[in-house]
Design an enzyme around this catalytic site. Structure first.
Site, PDB file in Angstrom:
ATOM      1  N   LYS A 104     -40.458  42.104 -41.920  1.00  0.00           N
ATOM      2  CA  LYS A 104     -40.042  43.335 -41.238  1.00  0.00           C
ATOM      3  C   LYS A 104     -40.968  44.488 -41.586  1.00  0.00           C
ATOM      4  CE  LYS A 104     -36.128  46.449 -40.552  1.00  0.00           C
ATOM      5  NZ  LYS A 104     -34.661  46.655 -40.691  1.00  0.00           N
ATOM      6  N   HIS A 122     -46.797   5.364 -14.286  1.00  0.00           N
ATOM      7  CA  HIS A 122     -46.224   6.588 -13.714  1.00  0.00           C
ATOM      8  C   HIS A 122     -44.710   6.647 -13.885  1.00  0.00           C
ATOM      9  CE1 HIS A 122     -50.204   7.192 -12.310  1.00  0.00           C
ATOM     10  NE2 HIS A 122     -50.136   6.307 -11.336  1.00  0.00           N
TER      11      HIS A 122
END
Length: 515
Positions: free
Chosen positions: A135, A273
Site C-alpha cells: 500500500k 481439432h
C-alpha cells in the site's frame, strides 16, 4: 539508516540478499528461523522483539502483528504529521520488506495431510506485512520472489529514472502473490466444507509459458496452470522431446487425455481439432489397440494427437514414425521407442501419470464475455445394467459390447454427435453438425469407406432423435443396433422405425451433449 525486515520460509539466496542490503546501508530486522539463518551466517541482524518490545508468542503465531511494524511500513514519508507521529512514538520506518509465506500449498499437496497441519501453515503476519508495504509502495520496497533479489539490489545501488514505478511493479506482484495464496486457502477450506458453488470463486493460476500465438496467428496467448494442478493434466505432463506446445496443441491434448481416462483396457486415442478421429481398444495388447485406432481413420490421424494408456515400445514407435504426428502422450516410452520417435525433430513426446486419472479435476471452466461457466466434468460411465431395450429385437451380447463402446466414445464428440463402431474400434464419427441427420450421414458414410467394417456394426448418439430419419438412414446402411438417451416426444417414431427394419435400440436415459 534504512531498515529492511526479512522473514522468509524459502531461504534460498537470503543470506546473499541480506548481505547486499547491508552493503547498501540497510539495517536488517528478522524473525524466527530467518533470524537464526542470518545470524549463523555472521550477519548483523536485529530480532523482531527488540523492535516491538514485545516477545513472539503463541508458538510464533504473533510476532510481527504490532504497531511498530505496521506504522513503520505505512507511514507516508511525504506526510509531515505521519513522520512526527513516528518520532513521538519512537518508531522507525521500515523501508523494505522481504517475505515469502508459509508453505500452505506444499503442505496440502502431501498425501493424507490432516486439517490441523494445514491450518498451521496459514500465514497471517506475512500477508499483513506485504499488504502494508505494498500500500505504501511509494516509499517501501516489497519483495516476495527470490528471482527479484538481484534486480532489487541493482535498483537500490544504481537507481533508474523511475524508482517509484519499479516499486509499484513489486507491489503489484506482492498483491498477486497474496491473492493466489488466499485463493488456495479458500478453495481448500471450501472443498473440505463440500461447498460446490460458493458465492465467490477464486481460481489461482500460475504462469507456465508464453505461446507463439493463440488459436490463430494474430491472437496473443499464454499458458497458465492451476496453482493446485492435478497430476493428471496437461499442465503436469512432462515433455521429453519436441518444440513447445501451441495453444491448439494444449486444447487438443487436454481433450485426448479426458477421453482415454474412460478406458481401463489398453486404449489408443487419435484426436484432431478437439474431436476423436479414431479410438481402438484391445483386451490385452496395446499394439493391437494402436492398429485399430490407426485403421479407424488413416487420413484424419495425419497431424493428430495420440494418447496411449500403456508404455510405447519399439513396435508401436516404428508404426508411429511412418506418419506425421503432432504429439504422443503415454505413461512411458522404452529407450528404443524414444530413439525412433526423437529422430523426428518437431514431434512432441510427453509422459503423464495415468494412474492418477481418477483424481483429475472434478470441475471444468469455460469463459464467456463477462463471466465464466463452471460445471462438473462428464465423467459418468454408463452401465449396461441401466440400459432399456425399447425395440422388439434384443441386442446380442456382441452388440451390447459394441454399444457400450460407442456410448463411451460419443460423449467426447462435439454435438450433434454420432459414432459408428464395432466392439473395439471406431469406424465413423460425425461431429458438430447443426442437425443430427447430418452427423449420422457423415459417420455412416465414413464407416462404409473403411476397410475394417465387421459385425456388429452399431451406432451411438449423444442425444435423442427428434425425428426418425437417422434411424431409417442407419437401418438402410447396415446398422444392426443403436444406443441413444431417449426422452424425445417423438421417441416412439424412432422405435417404430427400428422395429420396421428389425434393428435393436437401447435407451440409456442419460444425455451426453458436448458443445
Amino acid at each position: 539508516m534504512k531498515n529492511a525486515l526479512i522473514s522468509v520460509s524459502d531461504k534460498t539466496g537470503i543470506v546473499e540478499f541480506a548481505q547486499g542490503l547491508i552493503d547498501a546501508g540497510y539495517s536488517i530486522i528478522s524473525t524466527g528461523g530467518t533470524y537464526k539463518k542470518l545470524e549463523d551466517a555472521g550477519l548483523k541482524v536485529t530480532e523482531i522483539d527488540e523492535v516491538t518490545g514485545f516477545p513472539e508468542i503463541l508458538d510464533g503465531r504473533v510476532k510481527t502483528l504490532h504497531p511498530k511494524v505496521h506504522a513503520g511500513l505505512l507511514a507516508k514519508r511525504s506526510n509531515k504529521q505521519h513522520m512526527e507521529t513516528l518520532k513521538e512514538l519512537n518508531i522507525n520506518t521500515i523501508d523494505l520488506v522481504c517475505v515469502n509465506l508459509y508453505p500452505f500449498k506444499e503442505t496440502i499437496s502431501k498425501e493424507n495431510v490432516e486439517l490441523p497441519d494445514a491450518i498451521e501453515q496459514i500465514d497471517i503476519g506475512g500477508p499483513s506485512m506485504l499488504r502494508s508495504a505494498s500500500k505504501n509502495f511509494e516509499s517501501v520496497y516489497v519483495v516476495v520472489d527470490k528471482d527479484d533479489y538481484n534486480s532489487v539490489l541493482d535498483e537500490i545501488n544504481n537507481g533508474t529514472e523511475d524508482e517509484v514505478a519499479f516499486r509499484q511493479k513489486l507491489a503489484a506482484k506482492a498483491f498477486r502473490h497474496t491473492a493466489e495464496y488466499d485463493g488456495i486457502i479458500s478453495n481448500y477450506l471450501t472443498n473440505i466444507a463440500d461447498i460446490e458453488f460458493p458465492e465467490t470463486k477464486t481460481i489461482p493460476l500460475e504462469f507456465k509459458q508464453s505461446l507463439r500465438y493463440g488459436e490463430n496467428s494474430h491472437q496473443k496467448a499464454a499458458f497458465y496452470k492451476n496453482s493446485m494442478a492435478t497430476d493428471y493434466s496437461i499442465a503436469s505432463a512432462k515433455q521429453l522431446h519436441g518444440k513447445e506446445l501451441s495453444y491448439n496443441n494444449i486444447r487438443d491434448a487436454d481433450a485426448a487425455i479426458k477421453i482415454v481416462s474412460d478406458f481401463e483396457e489398453p486404449c489408443v486415442v487419435a484426436l484432431k481439432h478437439m474431436n476423436p478421429c479414431g479410438i481402438g481398444i484391445d483386451d490385452n495388447d496395446i499394439y493391437e489397440a494402436w492398429k485399430k485406432a490407426y485403421a479407424a481413420d488413416k487420413i484424419s490421424i495425419f497431424g493428430g494427437i495420440i494418447v496411449v494408456n500403456r508404455e510405447v515400445d519399439e513396435k508401436i514407435a516404428e508404426e508411429m514414425h511412418k506418419i506425421f504426428l503432432e504429439i504422443v502422450i503415454a505413461p512411458s516410452f522404452t529407450d528404443k521407442a524414444l530413439e525412433i520417435l526423437e529422430s523426428k525433430k518437431n514431434i512432441r513426446l510427453m509422459t503423464l501419470d495415468f494412474s492418477k486419472a481418477k483424481q483429475a479435476d472434478k470441475f471444468e471452466y469455460t469463459s464467456v464475455l463477462g463471466g465464466m461457466l463452471i460445471q462438473e466434468r462428464d465423467t459418468v460411465i454408463d452401465s449396461p445394467d441401466d440400459f432399456e431395450v425399447v425395440t422388439e429385437k434384443q441386442p446380442t451380447e456382441e452388440e451390447k459390447k459394441a454399444l457400450l463402446f460407442a456410448q463411451k466414445v460419443v460423449k467426447h464428440v462435439k454435438s450433434n454427435a454420432i459414432t459408428v463402431t464395432t466392439t473395439d474400434m471406431t469406424l465413423g464419427i460425425g461431429a458438430g453438425q447443426m442437425n443430427r441427420i447430418g452427423s449420422a450421414k457423415i459417420a455412416i458414410e465414413e464407416a462404409e469407406e473403411n476397410d475394417n467394417i465387421k459385425k456388429p456394426f452399431v451406432m451411438g448418439s449423444d442425444a435423442f432423435f427428434p425425428m426418425d430419419d437417422c434411424v431409417q438412414f442407419a437401418a438402410e446402411h447396415g446398422i444392426t443396433a443403436i444406443i441413444q438417451p431417449g426422452g424425445s416426444i417423438h421417441d416412439q417414431d424412432s422405435i417404430d422405425m427400428a422395429n420396421k427394419y428389425g434393428i435393436a435400440m437401447v435407451c440409456t436415459g442419460r444425455r451426453h451433449f458436448k458443445h
